[in-house]
Design a protein around this motif. Structure first.
Motif, mmCIF file in Angstrom:
data_model
loop_
_atom_site.group_PDB
_atom_site.id
_atom_site.type_symbol
_atom_site.label_atom_id
_atom_site.label_comp_id
_atom_site.label_asym_id
_atom_site.label_seq_id
_atom_site.Cartn_x
_atom_site.Cartn_y
_atom_site.Cartn_z
ATOM 1 N N VAL A 1 0.974 -1.333 0.013
ATOM 2 C CA VAL A 1 -0.044 0.122 -0.073
ATOM 3 C C VAL A 1 0.770 1.088 0.006
ATOM 4 O O VAL A 1 1.848 1.143 0.656
ATOM 5 N N ASP A 2 0.283 2.334 -0.557
ATOM 6 C CA ASP A 2 1.040 3.562 -0.390
ATOM 7 C C ASP A 2 0.528 4.589 0.919
ATOM 8 O O ASP A 2 0.282 3.777 1.928
ATOM 9 N N SER A 3 1.231 5.634 0.871
ATOM 10 C CA SER A 3 1.186 6.523 2.067
ATOM 11 C C SER A 3 -0.333 6.814 2.504
ATOM 12 O O SER A 3 -0.456 7.071 3.675
ATOM 13 N N LYS A 4 -1.279 6.542 1.380
ATOM 14 C CA LYS A 4 -2.606 6.545 1.983
ATOM 15 C C LYS A 4 -3.256 5.537 2.264
ATOM 16 O O LYS A 4 -4.332 5.516 2.793
ATOM 17 N N GLY A 5 -2.554 4.359 2.375
ATOM 18 C CA GLY A 5 -3.198 3.187 2.717
ATOM 19 C C GLY A 5 -3.853 2.484 1.463
ATOM 20 O O GLY A 5 -4.566 1.519 1.907
ATOM 21 N N GLU A 6 -3.555 2.841 0.510
ATOM 22 C CA GLU A 6 -4.385 2.453 -0.865
ATOM 23 C C GLU A 6 -3.475 1.307 -1.515
ATOM 24 O O GLU A 6 -2.189 1.426 -1.703
ATOM 25 N N TYR A 7 -3.827 0.183 -2.307
ATOM 26 C CA TYR A 7 -3.127 -0.337 -2.915
ATOM 27 C C TYR A 7 -2.335 0.191 -4.137
ATOM 28 O O TYR A 7 -2.663 0.906 -4.738
ATOM 29 N N ASP A 8 -1.127 -0.350 -3.997
ATOM 30 C CA ASP A 8 -0.151 0.215 -5.149
ATOM 31 C C ASP A 8 0.263 -0.726 -6.253
ATOM 32 O O ASP A 8 0.858 -1.655 -5.805
ATOM 33 N N PRO A 9 -0.025 -0.559 -7.343
ATOM 34 C CA PRO A 9 0.160 -1.732 -8.324
ATOM 35 C C PRO A 9 1.730 -1.878 -8.618
ATOM 36 O O PRO A 9 2.204 -2.684 -8.985
ATOM 37 N N LYS A 10 2.551 -0.834 -8.084
ATOM 38 C CA LYS A 10 3.836 -0.883 -8.377
ATOM 39 C C LYS A 10 4.430 -1.774 -7.174
ATOM 40 O O LYS A 10 5.670 -2.168 -7.210
ATOM 41 N N GLN A 11 3.659 -1.896 -6.354
ATOM 42 C CA GLN A 11 4.202 -2.998 -5.112
ATOM 43 C C GLN A 11 3.626 -4.143 -5.124
ATOM 44 O O GLN A 11 2.809 -4.712 -4.257
ATOM 45 N N PHE A 12 3.934 -4.822 -6.158
ATOM 46 C CA PHE A 12 3.252 -6.264 -6.133
ATOM 47 C C PHE A 12 4.001 -7.212 -5.538
ATOM 48 O O PHE A 12 5.261 -7.212 -5.178
ATOM 49 N N ALA A 13 3.401 -8.013 -4.623
ATOM 50 C CA ALA A 13 3.937 -8.623 -3.523
ATOM 51 C C ALA A 13 3.903 -10.272 -3.545
ATOM 52 O O ALA A 13 4.404 -11.024 -2.532
ATOM 53 N N LEU A 14 3.170 -10.793 -4.492
ATOM 54 C CA LEU A 14 3.197 -12.103 -4.449
ATOM 55 C C LEU A 14 4.286 -12.920 -4.508
ATOM 56 O O LEU A 14 4.263 -14.053 -4.055
ATOM 57 N N GLY A 15 5.417 -12.231 -4.817
ATOM 58 C CA GLY A 15 6.891 -13.265 -4.900
ATOM 59 C C GLY A 15 7.665 -12.808 -3.722
ATOM 60 O O GLY A 15 8.772 -13.097 -3.590
ATOM 61 N N ALA A 16 7.027 -12.116 -2.670
ATOM 62 C CA ALA A 16 7.843 -11.764 -1.430
ATOM 63 C C ALA A 16 8.165 -12.968 -0.547
ATOM 64 O O ALA A 16 8.077 -13.987 -0.801
ATOM 65 N N ALA A 17 8.918 -12.543 0.473
ATOM 66 C CA ALA A 17 9.464 -13.612 1.382
ATOM 67 C C ALA A 17 8.360 -14.117 1.735
ATOM 68 O O ALA A 17 7.402 -13.682 2.303
ATOM 69 N N GLY A 18 8.368 -15.599 1.757
ATOM 70 C CA GLY A 18 7.201 -16.529 2.529
ATOM 71 C C GLY A 18 6.415 -17.019 1.322
ATOM 72 O O GLY A 18 5.793 -18.057 1.599
ATOM 73 N N SER A 19 6.752 -16.567 0.007
ATOM 74 C CA SER A 19 6.081 -17.176 -1.047
ATOM 75 C C SER A 19 6.284 -18.576 -1.215
ATOM 76 O O SER A 19 5.390 -19.472 -1.667
ATOM 77 N N ALA A 20 7.571 -18.926 -1.311
ATOM 78 C CA ALA A 20 8.237 -20.394 -1.475
ATOM 79 C C ALA A 20 7.471 -21.215 -0.370
ATOM 80 O O ALA A 20 7.328 -22.480 -0.648
ATOM 81 N N ASP A 21 7.538 -20.829 0.932
ATOM 82 C CA ASP A 21 7.272 -21.611 1.953
ATOM 83 C C ASP A 21 5.537 -21.869 1.935
ATOM 84 O O ASP A 21 4.987 -23.223 2.037
#
Length: 434
Positions: free
Chosen positions: A228-248
């Motif tokens: 999310v951005d500074s307003k708490g809204e979803y930010d398409p530039k911050q795609f997170a499905l590949g973040a830490a924990g995804s492999a687990d």
């Protein structure tokens, strides 16, 4: 999902992307009317003012189940203002795209009822007007307002919130569990004792899996869809499905799947899972309030438990918020705003919508009354910890790859789960330009 009904609004189509009155204090309709002029609604707007501002009829598109709940308020508005509110029943499968197509031509309705995850498409196409609610936002659940916010502006008046929970057949298991491991252990004990056939049920689409229902299991392992951005809204530039924990998480999907414990069974669709739970074949069913009425008709004794964790973080489900949107091309924006903000936000109306749909109300005062039902309260409490389903346009490019990858892993196909997940994340990033 073929009808514009209460149940249809609850089930997500993953191949296409699928909650006191509010005084009207200088509410401005930022979208122009058909004449090209903007309109400003006021609590002092007289019957004469409203009638002179445009068309003598307001048209609302909605589904058959909600129409009866709004008839009384439509009649009251006509008695008060002389302006008719025409309730037009529409087909859910086509209504969103029809609205987007027809509004620019001036042939669309003044209002539409729909879920918040339509918001991104509506804003992208310029077919709805934002609402300036000010401090009156506090009359609604915070999560409902967040869901109806896009680009810093509130675009819809919410009336209901929905999300999944873990439904437990209390005749088979008498207590809740904090973790999925404990849930499965209790479910397996019921199976071993001959009381059940399945330790745990959740329906999966045979082509797309079900990222919606599995999302809390994923978030508990620290994997979100977007940051999310500074307003708490979803930010398409911050795609997170590949973040830490995804492999687990990917490894867990395989372990729970067809070649593992079969807690996730690719052969059990949503309809099959429901049928088996209604027949008393499992103590646990991961689903939403839309299936509760049939459980009650069946005479099952149920409880709605908090979502179990799979990792070190809370299990956060997606929440869906249903609400009212105002067309940016309303033929009478003044009257439409008056109806939405001064009539549709009253406790009477929001109570009536709850009775029609059974979803926890978005208006706090209405939810407090509805929460006298422990099942409604439980779903509401779970939803308060959830996150709005992303309404940004980029989400349309996420569902298909996400769902098919999860399904392959659950089936034990495609090789290494972590590698499949990483490939999926990279593919989606390329599509959305993250």
């Amino acid at each position: 999902m073929v009808r514009f009904t209460d149940q249809a609004l609850s089930r997500r189509n993953f191949t296409v992307g699928a909650a006191g009155a509010l005084a009207l204090l200088g509410l401005s309709a930022c979208g122009a009317a058909q004449t090209g002029a903007s309109a400003t609604a006021s609590p002092s707007a007289s019957k004469k003012d409203l009638a002179a501002a445009g068309a003598s009829t307001i048209t609302m598109w909605l589904d058959a189940e909600r129409a009866p709940a709004l008839k009384a308020v439509a009649d009251k508005f006509k008695a008060d203002t002389g302006i008719e509110v025409k309730l037009v029943i529409k087909d859910f499968a086509a209504v969103r795209d029809d609205f987007i197509t027809q509004v620019p031509t001036g042939k669309g309705p003044d209002l539409i009822v729909g879920p918040h995850d339509w918001l991104g498409k509506f804003v992208q196409n310029g077919v709805i007007s934002p609402l300036e609610l000010g401090d009156k936002k506090g009359s609604f659940q915070d999560s409902a307002i967040r869901a109806m916010t896009f680009g810093g502006s509130v675009y819809g008046v919410p009336y209901a919130i929905e999300n999944i929970g873990l439904i437990r057949n209390t005749a088979l298991v008498d207590s809740a569990s904090a973790t999925l491991d404990d849930v499965v252990a209790k479910g397996q004990a019921a199976v071993t004792a001959g009381k059940a056939k399945y330790a745990f049920l959740v329906g999966l689409d045979p082509k797309q899996g079900d990222p919606y229902h599995l999302y809390p299991l994923q978030t508990s392992m620290g994997v979100q869809v977007f940051g999310v951005d500074s307003k708490g809204e979803y930010d398409p530039k911050q795609f997170a499905l590949g973040a830490a924990g995804s492999a687990d998480f990917a490894a867990k999907l395989k372990a729970w799947g067809d070649t593992g414990t079969k807690i996730l069974n690719s052969n059990i669709t949503g309809d099959i899972a429901k049928e088996k739970f209604l027949n008393g074949e499992s103590p646990f069913y991961l689903t939403g309030p839309w299936n509760v009425p049939d459980m009650q008709k069946k005479g099952l004794k149920i409880a709605v438990d908090p979502l179990p964790t799979t990792g070190s973080k809370a299990a956060q489900p997606f929440i869906g918020v249903n609400g009212f949107y105002i067309s940016s091309k309303s033929a009478n924006a003044l009257a439409t705003n008056e109806f939405v903000v001064n009539y549709l936000t009253t406790e009477d109306v929001q109570d009536s919508m709850f009775k029609a749909g059974g979803r926890p109300p978005a208006l706090k005062a209405s939810f407090q009354k509805a929460a006298g039902d422990p099942i409604v309260k439980a779903f509401g409490d779970i939803g308060a910890q959830g996150v709005p389903m992303p309404a940004i346009a980029a989400m349309d490019s996420v569902w298909a790859d996400w769902g098919s990858t999860e399904l392959n892993i659950i089936k034990g196909q495609g090789g290494d789960p972590a590698a499949q997940w990483a490939k999926m994340a990279d593919t989606i990033k390329g599509k959305i330009g993250a």
